[in-house]
Scaffold this motif. Structure first.
Motif, PDB file in Angstrom:
ATOM      1  N   ARG A   1       0.664  -1.288   0.127  1.00 25.95           N
ATOM      2  CA  ARG A   1       0.042   0.004   0.040  1.00 25.95           C
ATOM      3  C   ARG A   1       0.736   1.202   0.296  1.00 25.95           C
ATOM      4  O   ARG A   1       1.851   1.284   0.910  1.00 25.95           O
ATOM      5  CB  ARG A   1      -1.075   0.121   1.208  1.00 25.95           C
ATOM      6  CG  ARG A   1      -1.819   1.370   1.192  1.00 25.95           C
ATOM      7  CD  ARG A   1      -2.562   1.188   2.475  1.00 25.95           C
ATOM      8  NE  ARG A   1      -3.390   0.129   2.773  1.00 25.95           N
ATOM      9  CZ  ARG A   1      -3.689  -0.123   3.999  1.00 25.95           C
ATOM     10  NH1 ARG A   1      -3.696   0.488   4.963  1.00 25.95           N
ATOM     11  NH2 ARG A   1      -4.488  -1.372   4.411  1.00 25.95           N
ATOM     12  N   THR A   2       0.703   2.278  -0.819  1.00 30.24           N
ATOM     13  CA  THR A   2       1.359   3.258  -1.017  1.00 30.24           C
ATOM     14  C   THR A   2       1.088   4.074   0.439  1.00 30.24           C
ATOM     15  O   THR A   2      -0.193   4.543   0.878  1.00 30.24           O
ATOM     16  CB  THR A   2       0.940   4.296  -2.092  1.00 30.24           C
ATOM     17  OG1 THR A   2       0.897   3.611  -3.273  1.00 30.24           O
ATOM     18  CG2 THR A   2       1.715   5.595  -2.279  1.00 30.24           C
ATOM     19  N   ASP A   3       2.062   4.671   0.895  1.00 29.40           N
ATOM     20  CA  ASP A   3       1.959   5.683   2.253  1.00 29.40           C
ATOM     21  C   ASP A   3       2.704   6.961   1.928  1.00 29.40           C
ATOM     22  O   ASP A   3       3.251   7.185   0.807  1.00 29.40           O
ATOM     23  CB  ASP A   3       2.704   4.798   3.297  1.00 29.40           C
ATOM     24  CG  ASP A   3       2.274   5.269   4.688  1.00 29.40           C
ATOM     25  OD1 ASP A   3       1.166   4.794   5.129  1.00 29.40           O
ATOM     26  OD2 ASP A   3       3.031   5.790   5.300  1.00 29.40           O
ATOM     27  N   GLU A   4       2.600   7.686   2.879  1.00 33.74           N
ATOM     28  CA  GLU A   4       3.007   9.119   2.699  1.00 33.74           C
ATOM     29  C   GLU A   4       4.678   9.131   2.593  1.00 33.74           C
ATOM     30  O   GLU A   4       5.319   7.968   2.978  1.00 33.74           O
ATOM     31  CB  GLU A   4       2.656   9.866   4.121  1.00 33.74           C
ATOM     32  CG  GLU A   4       3.250   9.459   5.227  1.00 33.74           C
ATOM     33  CD  GLU A   4       2.530  10.359   6.615  1.00 33.74           C
ATOM     34  OE1 GLU A   4       3.049  10.193   7.382  1.00 33.74           O
ATOM     35  OE2 GLU A   4       1.512  10.742   6.179  1.00 33.74           O
ATOM     36  N   ASN A   5       5.046  10.556   2.014  1.00 35.94           N
ATOM     37  CA  ASN A   5       6.456  10.809   2.030  1.00 35.94           C
ATOM     38  C   ASN A   5       7.219   9.509   1.265  1.00 35.94           C
ATOM     39  O   ASN A   5       8.439   9.360   1.492  1.00 35.94           O
ATOM     40  CB  ASN A   5       7.234  10.670   3.354  1.00 35.94           C
ATOM     41  CG  ASN A   5       6.574  11.769   4.373  1.00 35.94           C
ATOM     42  OD1 ASN A   5       6.250  12.895   3.776  1.00 35.94           O
ATOM     43  ND2 ASN A   5       6.533  11.676   5.400  1.00 35.94           N
ATOM     44  N   GLY A   6       6.560   9.069   0.006  1.00 38.78           N
ATOM     45  CA  GLY A   6       7.354   8.041  -0.723  1.00 38.78           C
ATOM     46  C   GLY A   6       7.572   6.851  -0.197  1.00 38.78           C
ATOM     47  O   GLY A   6       8.602   6.304  -0.548  1.00 38.78           O
ATOM     48  N   GLN A   7       7.091   6.519   0.691  1.00 42.64           N
ATOM     49  CA  GLN A   7       7.242   5.121   1.441  1.00 42.64           C
ATOM     50  C   GLN A   7       6.151   4.236   0.902  1.00 42.64           C
ATOM     51  O   GLN A   7       5.109   4.628   0.667  1.00 42.64           O
ATOM     52  CB  GLN A   7       7.257   5.238   2.897  1.00 42.64           C
ATOM     53  CG  GLN A   7       8.512   6.331   3.346  1.00 42.64           C
ATOM     54  CD  GLN A   7       8.698   6.197   4.465  1.00 42.64           C
ATOM     55  OE1 GLN A   7       9.330   5.466   5.599  1.00 42.64           O
ATOM     56  NE2 GLN A   7       7.947   7.454   5.287  1.00 42.64           N
ATOM     57  N   THR A   8       6.303   3.095   1.369  1.00 38.26           N
ATOM     58  CA  THR A   8       5.094   1.847   1.199  1.00 38.26           C
ATOM     59  C   THR A   8       5.108   0.989   2.417  1.00 38.26           C
ATOM     60  O   THR A   8       6.020   0.739   3.003  1.00 38.26           O
ATOM     61  CB  THR A   8       5.651   0.857  -0.104  1.00 38.26           C
ATOM     62  OG1 THR A   8       5.874   1.866  -1.185  1.00 38.26           O
ATOM     63  CG2 THR A   8       4.758  -0.174  -0.417  1.00 38.26           C
TER      64      THR A   8
END
Length: 57
Positions: A24-31
């Protein structure tokens, strides 16, 4: 059993590839990486980069 190295800002994870349930895509370019029977891991990289790493394993 195949392991995949996932990088995180707090440290790296060595995860059994077969135990990855979802991404799942998360904030600040993280997963976020969902682990079967465990808590999700927050790793660096876009969902496409993480998926490519997992599939390469």
């Amino acid at each position: 059993m195949k392991f995949v190295m996932l990088n995180s800002r707090g440290g790296d994870y060595l995860v059994v590839a077969q135990n990855i349930a979802w991404l799942r895509t998360d904030e600040n370019g993280q997963t976020k990486v969902g682990i079967v029977g465990g808590q999700p891991l927050l790793v660096t990289g876009s969902i496409d980069e993480v998926a490519a790493t997992v599939l390469a394993a």
